[in-house]
Every structure is written in structure tokens, then in C-alpha cells.
Scaffold this motif. Sequence first.
Motif, mmCIF file in Angstrom:
data_model
loop_
_atom_site.group_PDB
_atom_site.id
_atom_site.type_symbol
_atom_site.label_atom_id
_atom_site.label_comp_id
_atom_site.label_asym_id
_atom_site.label_seq_id
_atom_site.Cartn_x
_atom_site.Cartn_y
_atom_site.Cartn_z
ATOM 1 N N ASN A 32 -1.886 0.982 2.257
ATOM 2 C CA ASN A 32 -0.913 0.908 3.349
ATOM 3 C C ASN A 32 -0.745 2.219 4.100
ATOM 4 N N ASP A 33 -1.155 3.342 3.482
ATOM 5 C CA ASP A 33 -1.094 4.641 4.167
ATOM 6 C C ASP A 33 -2.431 4.996 4.830
ATOM 7 N N LEU A 34 -3.335 4.017 4.918
ATOM 8 C CA LEU A 34 -4.659 4.134 5.540
ATOM 9 C C LEU A 34 -5.666 4.913 4.705
ATOM 10 N N PHE A 89 -0.310 -1.833 8.216
ATOM 11 C CA PHE A 89 1.081 -1.733 8.662
ATOM 12 C C PHE A 89 1.829 -3.038 8.412
ATOM 13 N N LYS A 92 2.488 -3.321 4.671
ATOM 14 C CA LYS A 92 3.595 -2.441 4.286
ATOM 15 C C LYS A 92 4.935 -3.075 4.667
ATOM 16 N N ARG A 93 5.008 -3.643 5.864
ATOM 17 C CA ARG A 93 6.232 -4.318 6.310
ATOM 18 C C ARG A 93 6.546 -5.491 5.387
ATOM 19 N N SER A 107 -5.888 -3.635 2.642
ATOM 20 C CA SER A 107 -6.346 -4.229 3.889
ATOM 21 C C SER A 107 -7.864 -4.135 4.003
#
Length: 169
Positions: A32-34, A89, A92-93, A107
Motif C-alpha cells: 500500500n506504500d508502493l 491507494f 489502503k482505503r 496490488s
Amino acid sequence: MVQITFKQNPVTLPGREVKKGDKAPGFTALANDLSPVTLEDSAGKIRLISVVPSLDTGVCSLQTKRFEKEAASFGDNVEVLTVSADLPFAQKRWIQENGTEGITTLSDHRDLSFGEAYGVTMQELRLLARSIFVIDETDRVAYVEYVPEGTSHPDYDKAISAVKELTNK
């Protein structure tokens, strides 16, 4: 080649079918933080990999919550990963909205590395087909389920049993 449907329409899954006993294919997906995440990042652990088309749909959300609920009973040597083609993103949401902290979402949106390696990319939709993979500590596939209809639930009990068999060795 695995044959599945999505909303009763046949879809194409290019790539090789992964079978029980195979060496688990490597992949790179995004946290989620790429940051990149690979299969090797959880080496030595049992992995339950829950694959969903999109966390923002009812069945996918329920599937992810079910495995998150079970994760606490698996012990520290089991990692539960949910993989989808959702943007990091959006994942994460979803985690924040649903309070699911016991699993890792990854992802596969960027290059479909997981989907290609595990034969779960629905070519027509650029989404991943609902499936479950349980991988043992030596990177051997211990359980596989390609769900025949993409809007149906997987066999939760069989996947959970496969993980518990490995943890009780």
C-alpha cells in the motif's frame, strides 16, 4: 488451461495453471506504500494467498474479511496475503474503512506479475480471477483453488484446513 467465467461469461486466463506440488512462482506486487513485495519476502513462512478481482465488491470484501478473521488462529508462521489489481491507494482505503489489520493487501495493478505467474489474469477485464493458493515454508504449493465462477465464494474450509495441516506438522 483453467476455464472460468465472470458473471457467467467465459474469460481468458493466459499463463500456466499452478498445481499442488509445484514450486510456487515468484512475483512482484506493490504494498500500500508502493514498495515492491515478492514471494521471497515471506520466505520460510506458510502463505495463504487470497486472490480477488476487487476489494470494492461484496464477495471480495467478504472473502478478505473471512481470511483476516482466520489469520489470528494460524499463528506467527503464517502470512495471509490478499492480491488484487486494485490500486494500492484503494486497498489502503479499504483496509482503513474495514479495520482489517491482520492481513497484507498487495496490488498487482502495475504489471500483473502475480496474475501472469499464477495464471489468474482475466485478459478481457484486466482483473485477477478469484482463487486461493496455500504455499508451504519450502515454497511448494500445498493447495490451489481456481473458483469456476468469479462472482462465487471460494471453499473457505478447504483453504483453512490446508493451512492448519501445514501448521500442525
